[in-house]
Design a protein around this motif. Sequence first.
Motif, PDB file in Angstrom:
ATOM      1  N   PRO A   1      41.834  36.282  47.853  1.00 62.40           N
ATOM      2  CA  PRO A   1      42.375  37.459  47.168  1.00 62.40           C
ATOM      3  C   PRO A   1      43.148  37.056  45.920  1.00 62.40           C
ATOM      4  O   PRO A   1      43.461  35.878  45.707  1.00 62.40           O
ATOM      5  CB  PRO A   1      43.293  38.081  48.219  1.00 62.40           C
ATOM      6  N   PHE A   2      43.424  38.037  45.096  1.00 70.08           N
ATOM      7  CA  PHE A   2      44.205  37.770  43.892  1.00 70.08           C
ATOM      8  C   PHE A   2      45.595  37.263  44.259  1.00 70.08           C
ATOM      9  O   PHE A   2      46.161  36.407  43.582  1.00 70.08           O
ATOM     10  CB  PHE A   2      44.309  39.046  43.051  1.00 70.08           C
ATOM     11  N   SER A   3      46.148  37.783  45.333  1.00 69.92           N
ATOM     12  CA  SER A   3      47.441  37.305  45.831  1.00 69.92           C
ATOM     13  C   SER A   3      47.422  37.362  47.343  1.00 69.92           C
ATOM     14  O   SER A   3      46.751  38.214  47.933  1.00 69.92           O
ATOM     15  CB  SER A   3      48.590  38.159  45.283  1.00 69.92           C
ATOM     16  N   GLY A   4      48.134  36.451  47.973  1.00 71.88           N
ATOM     17  CA  GLY A   4      48.185  36.442  49.429  1.00 71.88           C
ATOM     18  C   GLY A   4      47.325  35.361  50.041  1.00 71.88           C
ATOM     19  O   GLY A   4      46.740  34.513  49.356  1.00 71.88           O
ATOM     20  N   ASP A   5      47.254  35.385  51.369  1.00 75.63           N
ATOM     21  CA  ASP A   5      46.553  34.360  52.138  1.00 75.63           C
ATOM     22  C   ASP A   5      45.041  34.558  52.053  1.00 75.63           C
ATOM     23  O   ASP A   5      44.541  35.656  51.802  1.00 75.63           O
ATOM     24  CB  ASP A   5      47.003  34.442  53.603  1.00 75.63           C
ATOM     25  N   VAL A   6      44.306  33.454  52.291  1.00 74.85           N
ATOM     26  CA  VAL A   6      42.849  33.522  52.288  1.00 74.85           C
ATOM     27  C   VAL A   6      42.376  34.296  53.515  1.00 74.85           C
ATOM     28  O   VAL A   6      43.125  34.500  54.486  1.00 74.85           O
ATOM     29  CB  VAL A   6      42.221  32.116  52.260  1.00 74.85           C
TER      30      VAL A   6
END
Length: 1003
Positions: free
Chosen positions: A95-100
């Motif tokens: 994601p653009f931000s956060g965990d995979v």
Amino acid sequence: MIRQIIFWTIFLSVVEAAYGQKRYFPHYTTADGLPSNTVYKVVKDERGFLWLATSNGICRFDGHHFETFSLKGLVNDVEFIDIYIGKQGRIWFIPFSGDVLLYDGYTFQNGKDFFGTSFQSVQQIYEDDFGHVWIVKQAADIFRFHLSSRILTVIKGKAYSYKTIVNILSPHEVFVNDGYHCLELFSRKSLFSLPESFSRNRPRIIYHVDSLQYIYPSNSAICFYNAGKINTIQVPELPYKNTIFVNLHSKTVCVGTSDRGLFLFKMEGDKLSYVSNELPGRSITYTAPDNEGNIWIATYNDGLYCMSPQAAYQISNIGIYNTEPLSVGKLDRELLIGLNRGNIEIVVDNIPRKSIDFEKSYSVKPLTSRVKNIRIRPKAAWMSYENILYHYNGRTFKSYFINGNIKDIAFSDSLIFLATHHGAYISTENQLAECEIKPPFTTSKYHYLLSNHSDKRKINLERTTAIAYDPFEKRLWIGQTNGLMTFSHRKIDSTLKNNVVKPQIPDILPPALQNFKYRITALATLPDGSLVIGTTVAGIFFYRNRQLYSLSVEEGLSNNFVQSFFVSNDKTLWASTINGLNKIRIENVLQKKWQITVYNVSNGLATNVVNDVFVKNDSIWVATTGGVTFLKDISSSAKLPILVHITNVWADGHLTLVTPHLSIESKEEIRFNFYAISRQWAGNVRYRFRLSGNMFGSSSSYSQWSNTDEHTAVFTKLLPGSYRFELEAISKERGLLLGKTSLNFKVMMPWYLNPIIQGSLITSFCFALLTVLFMYYYRRERKARAFNEEFNELEKQAFRAQMNPHFIFNCLNAIQEFLLNNESEQAHRYLSQFAKLIRKSLDFTKHSSVCLTDEIDFLRLYIKLEQLRYLQPFRVEVNIHPSVKANEIEVPSLLLQPFVENAIRHGQLGRMREEGLLKIDFEFAEKYLYCTIDDNGVGLEFSQSAKTTLTKEHTSQGLDIVKKRIKLINQLSDESHSIDVFDKKHLNPPLRGTRVLMKLYTG
């Protein structure tokens, strides 16, 4: 793979010669189901699905339907910028931000649950062939996670702002892109450098081909690195600074840019050659192939495009401004296109060069103005414009007037046959000269030709719709609105010789064609002599060896409304319909063996309504209502079976992993989810399924084929056993088998239904039941024996209690006193009564119950003996209510005597100054005998306080025995006897005495 290589090799060679044409790209946007028009990446998984990372979530594409996944609770950001395909069905999403995020083939989970730790700002995830997952973070170290041991290792080193893994040859030989070089991670050895002015934030610009082979961009060029050697091809148009990625699909190199579209290169060995620039002006984010040879193109803010290997192109400016191509043909290099506005477009090398407007050449304008037919002969082209027949030799046109709108044109070696709405016309080319007309074509000249034109060469005068000539039998076939007619070569020759109008009588049709009444739209003859008939409602018919064979939608035709035929040099029949173009490769008409390939909009046609087609070698020109499409005949792609996958199995709402040896516990409902993956057949796929195996007891309908347009099959109440779920994908309109799959599975018996376990449980239950029953009856017997022993003992005790030693002693003293006083008669009477009392007592001990009459007689006898012992007599009243049937009522023996004895002795009835009274009443109500023993003695409380120790013990034993007897009788017979004893002063203080109330159940 080999087929795809052939596809793209042919495609690239075609593209080189197709400069200036408008290539057709199927286009998909949010209107088609995409969650967003910004697609950052598209990849193909192991099963053939396309996965797309978009600015509004993740979706999966099967060629027709976009499936967007709900990720609620797993991620905080729905904008995904990258996807990586792992091993064993794993797919990684960044994601653009956060965990995979990880998809394991069935469910999603976040990276923290998989790795045991959270990874933020991830640049790349890469799975190697050695059981490792590599995680590359932005401006941070690289992490290596071992799948078996679950050990996470940090690879320390210089932190670069952007870096990605290019390829891994071994766990200790890893090649990365640091934005400046392609180098080995551990040794820091550089393979090659990237341009100095190149943007450093492009992680996908180096593509690993094989071993130490790489493709990467340079300054206005593409480079191919092969073990130290570099092959460079210059492309001035390539904006190397804005290159986003480099990909290789089969032999096609795709280079995506942020503002110049997609650049295509052809790779042969270690050589690269530039091909073309497609979708110029668009931002291309990534490309991916599918299993049908297509290349899918992801864009920024413009959705998803598909590039087909069949290289379909729309010829520019044809089919626009309300013009519709009706016919098409190719003479040498010139492509002739007849339009519905009365003009001919001449196209050279697929680029329009010249337009001839027939409508402007003459002052007389026909009602419809259509260039309907274009037929190509070895050195000329023939075409019709309403009632004008044109001859074109590549330089000049000749025009001939025909009395009747021309519907169709056919040829023999020397003859021309015309089907018109005024009849069928036969002529040689020389005979046509007398009908030649030249501009200007005025109204007066038109009427003169109509009035002076001779119909002497018309073989018939009826309305005709199609015409064909059979060179084998030298027979002419003519189509009409309600069937066929035919003429032999003799009648053809006779018509040519006529100097007057003399229509011929048609030959008698063969029996197979006599009842043929369909409207005929097209006729053709095949090299083997077969007649091909096209209709408006029934598809195609083949007449061969006096037999008629049909080919319709049911046999694979795309539609039953046939517009036209074309027979190519390789003896292939091409049929234009209102729902696509059909390529029919006939193997055996008699056995109805043929292979059908359908071309429609998914192959690049402008529309599915096809008016005409022309084929030369492997080049196809298709005239549709939306324009003329040029494509290459790579029909082998249509023969590839499409992929059909069973994606999920649900048992009572619980997801079950799909494995080769699937076992499912017996459930109420088992549901299968499946998909067919194909763009070519998008929207035209239907499924059919069935179960085979142990169907005993299950619904018999499951073994029959069931059809559905959904992606789900549901079965209920399957019995334990082995099953095979068979699934086929078929075309909706034609029922063609497109692909199939199957899944073997077992419905396992629940442990509680296992015969062995059931037998053990039943055996254990029976054993336990027998044990319980045995113990129950054993204890019941013991209890019964103990009860009987206790009851007998109580009976004996009751008898002993009745005949206590003191009473017997007093009785004997009284008899002795009577004898001493010479009152022998009185002694004799007393002794007789005493003996009678003893005898009755002995008799009562033999019975647990006696008649109430006998019990009352016993009490009276006992009371008389007691009265003789006391000097002060007392009065006795025994009252029996009329409702009491003393002879029929049974009462426990020796039950009343202890209470009567207590009333006489302890109530001191024989020692009171006033007269003592003992009153015994019997009443009956509702199956109960009520007995009241009432005295006016000293009372219960005074009597108990005045008792001696001996009398207390005797009285207590007598009353206790009676109470125990009542208790045992109640337990044994479930009866409800009761006894109450109380002092009368508690009822009324002035009263004296004791009252005993007995309630005895009589049944």
